[in-house]
Design an enzyme around this catalytic site. Structure first.
Site, PDB file in Angstrom:
ATOM      1  CE1 TYR A 108      -4.350  -1.339   0.675  1.00  0.00           C
ATOM      2  CE2 TYR A 108      -3.108  -2.933   1.948  1.00  0.00           C
ATOM      3  CZ  TYR A 108      -4.274  -2.547   1.326  1.00  0.00           C
ATOM      4  OH  TYR A 108      -5.373  -3.372   1.362  1.00  0.00           O
ATOM      5  CE1 TYR A 147      -2.519  -6.710   3.638  1.00  0.00           C
ATOM      6  CE2 TYR A 147      -3.187  -6.312   1.375  1.00  0.00           C
ATOM      7  CZ  TYR A 147      -3.432  -6.214   2.722  1.00  0.00           C
ATOM      8  OH  TYR A 147      -4.584  -5.634   3.160  1.00  0.00           O
ATOM      9  NE  ARG A 157      -7.496  -9.899   4.395  1.00  0.00           N
ATOM     10  CZ  ARG A 157      -8.412  -9.023   4.003  1.00  0.00           C
ATOM     11  NH1 ARG A 157      -8.216  -7.742   4.139  1.00  0.00           N
ATOM     12  NH2 ARG A 157      -9.557  -9.428   3.482  1.00  0.00           N
ATOM     13  CG  HIS A 160      -8.412  -7.013  -0.177  1.00  0.00           C
ATOM     14  ND1 HIS A 160      -7.262  -7.634   0.261  1.00  0.00           N
ATOM     15  CD2 HIS A 160      -8.460  -5.832   0.473  1.00  0.00           C
ATOM     16  CE1 HIS A 160      -6.654  -6.863   1.144  1.00  0.00           C
ATOM     17  NE2 HIS A 160      -7.349  -5.754   1.290  1.00  0.00           N
ATOM     18  CG  HIS A 162     -10.088  -1.878   1.292  1.00  0.00           C
ATOM     19  ND1 HIS A 162     -10.430  -2.381   2.526  1.00  0.00           N
ATOM     20  CD2 HIS A 162      -8.810  -2.250   1.087  1.00  0.00           C
ATOM     21  CE1 HIS A 162      -9.393  -3.021   3.044  1.00  0.00           C
ATOM     22  NE2 HIS A 162      -8.384  -2.957   2.191  1.00  0.00           N
TER      23      HIS A 162
END
Lengths: 242, 206
Positions: A108, A147, A157, A160, A162
């Site tokens: 991120y 990640y 995870r 995905h 959000h």
């Protein structure tokens, strides 16, 4: 024609519970006492209204909205698209949809993310758009990477994106995550699996959409979103004081 | 056998996660991308009424401040009107009544500036005391939490508020009443939100 009334009661069993011990962060952050149920008043029926002046047309193109001129992010080019509907299958028009995600390596762009995968200089990782009159929205982006995260020592995870969606009343406000068909990490993720009904997990899993795929360019995934529906006020049950 | 009802299921909620700022407040994540981030100005320059600041912390079940929360506020103007086409009445130009606030990554403190809302017409002729609706999301919160912020200097209106009076445990009612104070001549309300444990904040299923 009757005026629309209250929102349908949220089916709490369809959503994840506040407390799921396998999702460790939820343990100290979940209320222990019961929520107090409210009949909708003006405070819940209304909600913020957004317009095209609030955003820029490029905001829904994550391939371009942070890239330097002539460059683009690394990763699998995808289109994420679908419709925002309510539980009555009615399109939710002109509503704000915002997304955020990791880059193709699972990193991120956030000062608190310390994962060793690199930041992509041409990828911000956020976008926003308004649905059209049919409730339709689309984004162009790269497929995010999986990640690791600190939950169990080997928790990962699934890929995905959000999503944050408004609807027309504050009672419809929703944040969720979209997963991708076929990802082997979906059944292993404590956050996904906090949802007890497998059909509800399916509802969060975008399906590859070959008809919307652009040949020689981008693979499309379809993700429809359903917000709470409203009762028709067939019988008097006044919300206002007048 | 019977006919099927054809209502769709609501999309299930998932946590906003620790990096919610990227999507909803990218400046706080550490980068500048949008022409304007949404939700920083709740009342706008033309709003009538008393200018106030609201501050607090979100505190978890261990007593620690939660440092990665995002809160959205939704409120009426000083006349008790929501900026929404279904609500009768007018609001001032530039008044949206909606805002976003994030906690400081170090201290967990949050705060926003707005105007104090007025009383709002409630159901069946009732009158709701001035309040700000709050929606709280964070890592570890699977479904956004709804609560309301009421004001300590509105004791008479609070006493007849239909929502406060729904809370059968009278000792819990004070968990949703912000305390009025002053700092450098400005009005500052304190509103700490306790997710769990002693004095757990009242949350609503709206």
């Amino acid at each position: 024609m009757s005026k629309p009334g209250e929102y349908y009661q949220r089916d709490r069993a369809w959503h994840p519970p506040a407390l799921d011990p396998s999702y460790k962060t939820s343990v100290a952050r979940s209320p222990r006492l019961a929520l107090i149920s409210l009949q909708n008043s003006a405070s819940e029926i209304t909600g913020p209204v957004f317009g095209h002046n609030d955003i820029d047309p490029i905001d829904n193109d994550l391939l371009k909205n942070y890239a330097q001129a002539g460059e683009g992010p690394i990763g699998e080019r995808i289109i994420l698209h679908g419709r925002v509907l309510d539980q009555n299958s009615k399109p939710v028009a002109n509503t704000l949809v915002e997304i955020w995600q990791a880059n193709a390596g699972g990193r991120y762009r956030h000062k608190k993310d310390t994962y060793l995968a690199p930041v992509d200089p041409n990828f911000g990782g956020c976008g926003r758009t308004m649905t059209d009159e049919n409730g339709y929205y689309y984004f162009r982006t790269v497929k995010p990477g999986a990640y690791p995260w600190r939950n169990f020592i080997n928790s990962w995870r699934p890929a995905h994106i959000h999503l944050s969606i408004f609807g027309s009343g504050f009672a419809q406000r929703l944040i969720t995550q979209c997963y991708f068909e076929g990802d082997p990490l979906i059944p292993k993720c404590p956050i996904v699996q906090s949802i007890s009904d497998p059909t509800a997990v399916q509802q969060l899993t975008a399906r590859i959409d070959m008809n919307a795929t652009i040949p020689l360019d981008s693979i499309a995934y379809r993700f429809d979103i359903v917000l709470r529906g409203r009762r028709a006020t067939l019988f008097e049950n006044r919300l206002e004081g007048d | 056998m019977s006919q099927e009802l054809d209502y769709l299921n609501e999309t299930p909620s998932q946590t906003a996660g620790p990096f919610v700022h990227i999507g909803l407040a990218p400046g706080a994540a550490g980068f500048d991308i949008y022409k304007q981030e949404l939700g920083w100005d709740i009342a706008g320059p033309n709003a009538k009424g008393e200018r106030i600041r609201v501050e607090g912390q979100v505190i978890d079940g261990t007593g620690s401040p939660v440092k990665d929360v995002l809160i959205e506020a939704w409120q009426a103007n000083t006349d008790g009107v929501y900026a929404h086409p279904e609500h009768p009445g007018e609001v001032e130009t530039g008044f949206r009544g909606w805002g976003r606030v994030i906690t400081d990554f170090v201290t967990g403190e949050w705060g926003f500036d707005t105007v104090k809302p007025g009383c709002v017409a409630g159901r069946s002729g009732s009158v709701m005391a001035p309040h700000i609706n709050l929606w709280i999301v964070a890592r570890g919160i699977n479904v956004g939490l709804n609560t309301r912020l009421y004001f300590s200097d509105e004791a008479d209106a609070n006493a007849v508020d239909p929502v406060i009076n729904l809370i059968e445990w009278e000792n819990r009612r004070q968990t949703i009443i912000a305390t009025r104070g002053e700092r450098d001549g400005a009005v500052v309300y304190r509103f700490d939100i306790r997710l769990q444990g002693e004095n757990e904040t009242v949350f609503f299923d709206i």
